[in-house]
Design a protein around this motif. Sequence first.
Motif, short mmCIF file in Angstrom:
data_model
loop_
_atom_site.label_atom_id
_atom_site.label_comp_id
_atom_site.label_asym_id
_atom_site.label_seq_id
_atom_site.Cartn_x
_atom_site.Cartn_y
_atom_site.Cartn_z
N ASP A 103 0.69 -1.28 -0.03
CA ASP A 103 -0.11 -0.05 -0.15
C ASP A 103 0.95 1.36 0.01
OD1 ASP A 103 -2.58 -0.86 -0.13
OD2 ASP A 103 -2.97 -1.09 1.85
N MET A 128 2.15 1.61 -3.40
CA MET A 128 0.95 1.88 -4.37
C MET A 128 0.50 3.46 -3.98
SD MET A 128 -0.38 -0.44 -6.27
CE MET A 128 -2.16 -0.41 -6.36
N THR A 129 0.76 3.89 -2.99
CA THR A 129 0.47 5.36 -2.75
C THR A 129 1.20 6.27 -3.50
OG1 THR A 129 0.24 4.91 -0.32
CG2 THR A 129 0.37 7.35 -0.79
N GLY A 130 2.54 5.71 -3.95
CA GLY A 130 3.53 6.38 -4.98
C GLY A 130 2.68 6.53 -6.26
N THR A 146 -0.33 7.29 -6.81
CA THR A 146 -1.67 8.18 -6.49
C THR A 146 -1.96 9.02 -7.70
OG1 THR A 146 -3.11 8.79 -4.94
CG2 THR A 146 -0.92 9.88 -4.71
N LEU A 147 -0.81 9.81 -8.23
CA LEU A 147 -1.08 10.85 -9.04
C LEU A 147 -1.41 10.42 -10.44
CD1 LEU A 147 1.70 13.54 -8.30
CD2 LEU A 147 -0.79 13.77 -8.06
N MET A 172 -3.31 7.76 -11.14
CA MET A 172 -4.77 7.09 -10.84
C MET A 172 -5.69 8.03 -11.27
SD MET A 172 -4.67 3.97 -8.03
CE MET A 172 -3.27 3.03 -7.99
N GLU A 205 -6.12 -0.19 -10.37
CA GLU A 205 -5.47 -0.98 -9.27
C GLU A 205 -4.53 -2.06 -9.92
OE1 GLU A 205 -5.98 -1.13 -5.86
OE2 GLU A 205 -6.74 0.95 -6.05
N ILE A 206 -5.03 -2.66 -10.88
CA ILE A 206 -4.23 -3.61 -11.51
C ILE A 206 -3.07 -3.52 -12.38
CG2 ILE A 206 -4.53 -5.59 -13.06
CD1 ILE A 206 -7.12 -6.05 -11.82
N ARG A 222 -0.55 -2.03 -9.89
CA ARG A 222 0.12 -3.09 -9.10
C ARG A 222 1.27 -3.52 -10.06
NH1 ARG A 222 -1.88 -7.34 -5.56
NH2 ARG A 222 0.13 -8.44 -5.08
N GLU A 223 0.94 -4.03 -11.18
CA GLU A 223 2.00 -4.34 -11.95
C GLU A 223 3.43 -3.66 -11.83
OE1 GLU A 223 0.48 -5.25 -15.78
OE2 GLU A 223 -1.02 -6.85 -14.99
N GLU A 274 4.80 -4.09 -8.64
CA GLU A 274 5.53 -5.33 -8.46
C GLU A 274 6.93 -5.44 -8.92
OE1 GLU A 274 4.78 -7.77 -6.72
OE2 GLU A 274 2.82 -7.23 -5.93
N LYS A 328 3.14 -7.83 2.05
CA LYS A 328 1.90 -7.34 2.58
C LYS A 328 2.04 -7.48 4.23
CE LYS A 328 -1.10 -9.19 -0.50
NZ LYS A 328 -2.01 -10.19 -1.03
N ARG A 356 8.95 3.39 -2.55
CA ARG A 356 7.71 4.30 -2.56
C ARG A 356 7.97 5.55 -3.32
NH1 ARG A 356 5.60 7.20 2.58
NH2 ARG A 356 7.51 8.54 2.25
N MET A 374 6.74 6.80 -7.95
CA MET A 374 6.08 7.87 -8.60
C MET A 374 6.91 8.19 -9.93
SD MET A 374 6.48 10.26 -5.38
CE MET A 374 6.11 11.81 -5.96
N TYR A 433 -3.25 -10.45 -10.43
CA TYR A 433 -3.36 -9.24 -9.11
C TYR A 433 -4.46 -9.21 -8.73
CZ TYR A 433 1.57 -8.57 -10.21
OH TYR A 433 2.87 -8.76 -10.39
N ASN A 493 -7.54 3.74 -4.35
CA ASN A 493 -6.57 4.89 -4.15
C ASN A 493 -7.01 6.00 -3.17
OD1 ASN A 493 -4.79 6.41 -5.18
ND2 ASN A 493 -6.12 7.63 -6.67
N ARG A 503 -5.87 4.76 0.42
CA ARG A 503 -4.81 4.89 0.37
C ARG A 503 -4.37 6.23 0.88
NH1 ARG A 503 -4.28 0.77 -3.43
NH2 ARG A 503 -4.09 2.44 -5.00
N GLN A 504 -5.30 7.52 0.18
CA GLN A 504 -4.83 8.81 0.22
C GLN A 504 -5.03 9.35 1.76
OE1 GLN A 504 -6.41 11.39 -2.68
NE2 GLN A 504 -4.85 10.63 -4.23
N MET A 537 4.24 13.13 -1.82
CA MET A 537 3.79 12.18 -2.79
C MET A 537 2.83 12.88 -4.08
SD MET A 537 5.44 9.65 -1.23
CE MET A 537 4.99 8.50 -2.52
N GLY A 538 2.18 13.96 -3.64
CA GLY A 538 1.26 14.44 -4.43
C GLY A 538 0.07 14.43 -4.13
#
Lengths: 259, 367
Positions: free
Chosen positions: A102, A105-107, A109-110, A112, A130-131, A134-135, A138, A151, A169, A173, B13, B216, B219-220, B234-235
């Motif tokens: 998570d 993944m927050t990295g 965020t911009l 998404m 998300e997927i 996620r790739e 990973e 996890k 993280r 970005m 995933y 998302n 997480r924010q 992080m934006g």
Amino acid sequence: MSDTPQTLLSVENVTLKFGGVTAISGVSFDIRKGEIRAIIGPNGAGKTSMLNCINGFYHPQEGRITYKGETRERMRPHVAASQGIARTFQNVALFRGMTTLDNIMTGRTLKMKANIFWQMLRIGPALKDEIQHREYCEEIIDFLEIEHIRKVPVGRLPYGLQKRVELARALAMQPDLLLLDEPMAGMNLEEKQDMCRFILDVNKTYGTTIALIEHDMGVVMDLSDRVVVLEYGRKIADGTPDEVKSDQKVIDAYLGVPH
Amino acid sequence: MLYRETGQYKTSYAADSVIFPIRQDRIGVMIVLAIAFVFMPLMMAFKIPPFRNDYILLAILLPFLILSLAAIGANILIGYCGQISLGSGAFMAIGAYMAYKFGTGISEIGLPPLPIVVSILLGGFSAAFVGILFGLPSLRIKGLYLAVATLAAQFFFDWVFLRVKWFTNYAPSGSVSAPELKFFGYLVSTPIEKYLVALIFVTIFALIAKNLVRGNIGRQWMAIRDMDIAAELMGIRPLVAKLTAFAVSSFIIGVAGALWAFLRLGTWEPLAFDINRSLELLFMVIIGGLGSILGSFLGAAFILILPILLIVVPAEIGLPITTETVSHLQFIIFGAMICFLLIKEPLGFARLWQIGKEKLRMWPFPY
């Protein structure tokens, strides 16, 4: 380094004051595309303040910061993030309650784009986001060899791994400029070697420009292309590791001068 | 031995990021849902013990469901986004009164009475709107000071619904009654039907909340909660993240408030949503587990059921104590249990549950 060095970021005559205290006074230097640039100096020299200026957390009273050819006035940190500046912190600033995955993944965020209504149902664009991301995450997890802690809540991880997750993280970005604030502080030799390898790999594989603050001189001299030395908020030297190493002012700053 | 994910391989995933990645969990949830949706109503319909009368249904299950929903809302704001709020009761009241206004029609703007589901949702949206307004200070103030600011919302709306007669359709007594509970043309009147309506709402909103917090936006929220400076770098825009948390949280609490008024109370006055309700929700969230949807249910169950047990158990085993002593004892034991729990496990029941599951995965081996 590329054949024709291109300036990614230039700092000109930056002065930063907190009330009566001058943290940085009239410092200028530049960071070229694709290089590893180290910022060193004794404690309180203004290194971290410099990074804070670069990513918009502090606003210098004087001077200019030009990034990607654009000179900016006052800028919020999230704008810096959207322009591709990422950073890690001196004292780990991970989201402690979240898992490694998570955090990474927050990295993303911009990047998404699905709106809240898709996210509510977690279908369509939200699920695709998300997927897809996620790739990418990973890939970074593979790259930094942290598959086994994917996890685990980061609060439970040992310090060395936390530092690595923080790097992950920032990498998520896909930054153009990566600011690393003492990435190796408090690590043992083995962890330091790992971290050095990762920093070099990041620089080579992703072509990320890196600005690095570090106290371990061995590491700095080995890793960096160019070094800038600060003392009491002023720049005292700038050049290749060898030039800096033999500079009398730098030696004085680190070893002290007899009075 | 039964609870182990060995051999359950994920090949995508998508499969790895479902709500319950472990098969045994999925089966467990299915069983719980089957019990709640089919088994319980059947038991009630045929009055099989312990459902001899409506007591368990009306005094325990219905409040449990609705307050769980409100606790989910409060948990999004307090547990996931880290913004302490003492105004949950006010948002329940806004949901209730605005749903009432929409349900009975607003004659000033020529709005006819709206269908009940629409009214409830509009009640939620009204609460979300006010939530955003009261969330604005959160950009500047944090922690206890924000709690005080949200406390202002609580007292302000207590006053508004007591004094501004428009909200109560100028009822002389100040109390209002729910409009006819017609869901898609079906009149809901018996306790079982009310229970099912509440259950459907809770199931849907719990799913929505879970989807949000693992996406998302969730997480924010958590990033802002855990380390707001890093989040900004992080934006993540703090204002946007905090206000969405306020909006979503208030919306869910508002819907819960409307359900509480319509299904549980029927006739109510502002006192039903006073500061005690806010504190109750805060306790549920803290005891159940900050940042956990499951915790919201566990917290609601604990806060609701323990006092009832403390009354029922001494009476059942025939202890000769007066009702006064019982009510005092209730406070003492209840307070002691909260203190004990928070010292032993600050992250609440949800964390205990998680630890239990981790232990169970290893059992009977030590590691």
